[in-house]
Design an enzyme around this catalytic site. Structure first.
Site, PDB file in Angstrom:
ATOM      1  N   ASP A   1      -4.512  -5.274 -18.209  1.00 59.46           N
ATOM      2  CA  ASP A   1      -3.588  -4.142 -18.424  1.00 59.46           C
ATOM      3  C   ASP A   1      -3.641  -3.608 -19.860  1.00 59.46           C
ATOM      4  O   ASP A   1      -2.620  -3.204 -20.414  1.00 59.46           O
ATOM      5  CB  ASP A   1      -2.144  -4.544 -18.058  1.00 59.46           C
ATOM      6  CG  ASP A   1      -2.019  -4.972 -16.606  1.00 59.46           C
ATOM      7  OD1 ASP A   1      -2.724  -4.417 -15.755  1.00 59.46           O
ATOM      8  OD2 ASP A   1      -1.211  -5.880 -16.325  1.00 59.46           O
TER       9      ASP A   1
ATOM     10  N   ARG B   1     -15.699 -17.743  -8.308  1.00 61.64           N
ATOM     11  CA  ARG B   1     -15.113 -16.455  -8.672  1.00 61.64           C
ATOM     12  C   ARG B   1     -16.179 -15.404  -8.998  1.00 61.64           C
ATOM     13  O   ARG B   1     -16.075 -14.256  -8.552  1.00 61.64           O
ATOM     14  CB  ARG B   1     -14.189 -16.665  -9.879  1.00 61.64           C
ATOM     15  CG  ARG B   1     -12.947 -15.883  -9.748  1.00 61.64           C
ATOM     16  CD  ARG B   1     -11.990 -16.036 -10.889  1.00 61.64           C
ATOM     17  NE  ARG B   1     -11.252 -14.800 -10.982  1.00 61.64           N
ATOM     18  CZ  ARG B   1     -10.233 -14.490 -10.200  1.00 61.64           C
ATOM     19  NH1 ARG B   1      -9.828 -15.342  -9.278  1.00 61.64           N
ATOM     20  NH2 ARG B   1      -9.618 -13.343 -10.330  1.00 61.64           N
TER      21      ARG B   1
ATOM     22  N   ARG C   1      -5.686  -8.947  -8.250  1.00 62.00           N
ATOM     23  CA  ARG C   1      -6.619  -9.909  -8.848  1.00 62.00           C
ATOM     24  C   ARG C   1      -7.323  -9.306 -10.045  1.00 62.00           C
ATOM     25  O   ARG C   1      -7.521  -8.095 -10.103  1.00 62.00           O
ATOM     26  CB  ARG C   1      -7.658 -10.366  -7.825  1.00 62.00           C
ATOM     27  CG  ARG C   1      -7.087 -11.389  -6.898  1.00 62.00           C
ATOM     28  CD  ARG C   1      -8.096 -11.872  -5.913  1.00 62.00           C
ATOM     29  NE  ARG C   1      -7.393 -12.553  -4.860  1.00 62.00           N
ATOM     30  CZ  ARG C   1      -7.056 -13.841  -4.897  1.00 62.00           C
ATOM     31  NH1 ARG C   1      -7.409 -14.592  -5.914  1.00 62.00           N
ATOM     32  NH2 ARG C   1      -6.394 -14.386  -3.897  1.00 62.00           N
ATOM     33  N   ILE C   2      -7.707 -10.197 -10.961  1.00 64.34           N
ATOM     34  CA  ILE C   2      -8.395  -9.732 -12.163  1.00 64.34           C
ATOM     35  C   ILE C   2      -9.881  -9.632 -11.871  1.00 64.34           C
ATOM     36  O   ILE C   2     -10.482 -10.555 -11.306  1.00 64.34           O
ATOM     37  CB  ILE C   2      -8.094 -10.690 -13.328  1.00 64.34           C
ATOM     38  CG1 ILE C   2      -6.605 -10.570 -13.699  1.00 64.34           C
ATOM     39  CG2 ILE C   2      -8.971 -10.369 -14.534  1.00 64.34           C
ATOM     40  CD1 ILE C   2      -6.096 -11.668 -14.564  1.00 64.34           C
TER      41      ILE C   2
ATOM     42  N   GLY D   1       0.778  -1.238   0.000  1.00 61.54           N
ATOM     43  CA  GLY D   1       0.000   0.000   0.000  1.00 61.54           C
ATOM     44  C   GLY D   1       0.806   1.283   0.000  1.00 61.54           C
ATOM     45  O   GLY D   1       0.326   2.319   0.468  1.00 61.54           O
ATOM     46  N   THR D   2       2.010   1.254  -0.570  1.00 64.30           N
ATOM     47  CA  THR D   2       2.777   2.508  -0.599  1.00 64.30           C
ATOM     48  C   THR D   2       2.178   3.509  -1.597  1.00 64.30           C
ATOM     49  O   THR D   2       2.275   4.716  -1.402  1.00 64.30           O
ATOM     50  CB  THR D   2       4.273   2.288  -0.917  1.00 64.30           C
ATOM     51  OG1 THR D   2       4.405   1.719  -2.219  1.00 64.30           O
ATOM     52  CG2 THR D   2       4.930   1.390   0.119  1.00 64.30           C
TER      53      THR D   2
ATOM     54  N   GLY E   1      -9.739  -6.297 -20.520  1.00 61.16           N
ATOM     55  CA  GLY E   1      -8.513  -7.072 -20.706  1.00 61.16           C
ATOM     56  C   GLY E   1      -7.578  -6.926 -19.516  1.00 61.16           C
ATOM     57  O   GLY E   1      -7.883  -6.221 -18.556  1.00 61.16           O
TER      58      GLY E   1
ATOM     59  N   HIS F   1       0.429   0.205 -13.233  1.00 57.27           N
ATOM     60  CA  HIS F   1       1.149  -1.018 -13.609  1.00 57.27           C
ATOM     61  C   HIS F   1       2.646  -0.708 -13.713  1.00 57.27           C
ATOM     62  O   HIS F   1       3.035   0.265 -14.375  1.00 57.27           O
ATOM     63  CB  HIS F   1       0.616  -1.525 -14.955  1.00 57.27           C
ATOM     64  CG  HIS F   1       1.313  -2.769 -15.403  1.00 57.27           C
ATOM     65  ND1 HIS F   1       1.058  -4.004 -14.834  1.00 57.27           N
ATOM     66  CD2 HIS F   1       2.273  -2.972 -16.332  1.00 57.27           C
ATOM     67  CE1 HIS F   1       1.828  -4.906 -15.415  1.00 57.27           C
ATOM     68  NE2 HIS F   1       2.570  -4.312 -16.312  1.00 57.27           N
TER      69      HIS F   1
HETATM   70  C1  GRF Z   1       2.967  -1.518  -7.557  1.00 52.89           C
HETATM   71  O1  GRF Z   1       4.190  -1.435  -8.241  1.00 52.89           O
HETATM   72  C2  GRF Z   1       1.837  -1.887  -8.473  1.00 52.89           C
HETATM   73  O2  GRF Z   1       1.898  -1.289  -9.719  1.00 52.89           O
HETATM   74  C3  GRF Z   1       2.069  -3.372  -8.579  1.00 52.89           C
HETATM   75  O3  GRF Z   1       2.344  -3.764  -7.256  1.00 52.89           O
HETATM   76  C4  GRF Z   1       2.958  -2.681  -6.567  1.00 52.89           C
HETATM   77  C5  GRF Z   1       2.148  -2.389  -5.340  1.00 52.89           C
HETATM   78  O4  GRF Z   1       2.852  -1.581  -4.461  1.00 52.89           O
HETATM   79  N1  GRF Z   1       0.982  -4.045  -9.192  1.00 52.89           N
HETATM   80  P1  GRF Z   1       2.186  -0.972  -3.159  1.00 52.89           P
HETATM   81  O5  GRF Z   1       1.290  -2.045  -2.541  1.00 52.89           O
HETATM   82  O6  GRF Z   1       1.419   0.249  -3.555  1.00 52.89           O
HETATM   83  O7  GRF Z   1       3.350  -0.654  -2.261  1.00 52.89           O
END
Ligand code: GRF
Length: 186
Positions: free
Chosen positions: A144, A64, A90-91, A11-12, A142, A108
């Site tokens: 990403d 799902r 998750r998708i 969660g940064t 899709g 991403h």
């Molecule tokens: C990010 O780089 C995000 O794009 C990828 O996983 C990482 C998650 O980082 N899918 P954080 O949980 O926000 O620290």
């Protein structure tokens, strides 16, 4: 702009958004933070900031589609203008995407359309690219593949491990995400 943020991990990126809102640099209201992973650090960051949280673990559902529907209902309950996937791993199915069509943003850690999927950093490193980066994009059905909103480039160093490269990407990712939300909110 009311947002719901979905996270699966540390969660940064969420923290960068929380900090920008607190600093008055970003005019959004984080209505809630949700996760598929009970007890993940992202949920703790939200709770520490006094933000409502919810958890919808796939293990609690028989299928799902049922999990997707439960998550969709939980998100919709907060009536967000925008749903932010910030490290949500998750998708989401077509029904979920349709419910928030054009109002769901993902970040991403690669320069899409190169290296989509769960291992964008590893795949870029293995391919031997010299420049990679981060993409903030709208979510479509899709993986990403949705319209690109913003990108930032990050050089790959000879000595990079996956972790080191991902950490440098995340420094740019947090800035780009806040900047993109700022533009969307205005
Ligand atoms: C990010 O780089 C995000 O794009 C990828 O996983 C990482 C998650 O980082 N899918 P954080 O949980 O926000 O620290």
């Amino acid at each position: 702009m009311r947002i719901v943020v979905l996270v699966s991990g540390s969660g940064t990126n969420l923290q960068a958004v929380i900090d920008a809102v607190k600093a008055g640099e970003l005019d959004v209201e984080i209505a809630a933070v949700g996760s598929d992973v009970p007890g993940c650090l992202g949920l703790k960051r939200a709770a520490d900031a006094g933000i409502a949280t919810f958890t919808v673990p796939p293990a609690d559902y028989a299928s799902r589609p049922e999990w997707n529907r439960a998550l969709q209902a939980a998100v919709a309950g907060y009536a967000p203008d925008l749903v932010l996937l910030a490290g949500f791993m998750r998708i989401l199915d077509a029904e979920f995407v349709a419910a928030f069509d054009g109002r769901m943003v993902n970040t991403h850690p690669a320069l899409l359309p190169s290296f989509p999927g769960a291992h964008g950093v590893r795949d870029a490193l293995r391919h031997g690219v010299k420049v990679t980066g981060v993409t903030v994009h709208l979510v479509d059905s899709g993986v990403d593949t949705g319209p690109i909103l913003a990108q930032a480039a990050v050089p790959v160093l000879e000595s990079d491990t996956e972790e080191e490269l991902h950490e440098r990407i995340k420094v740019e990712e947090r800035k780009l995400l806040v900047e993109t939300l700022r533009k969307l909110s205005s």
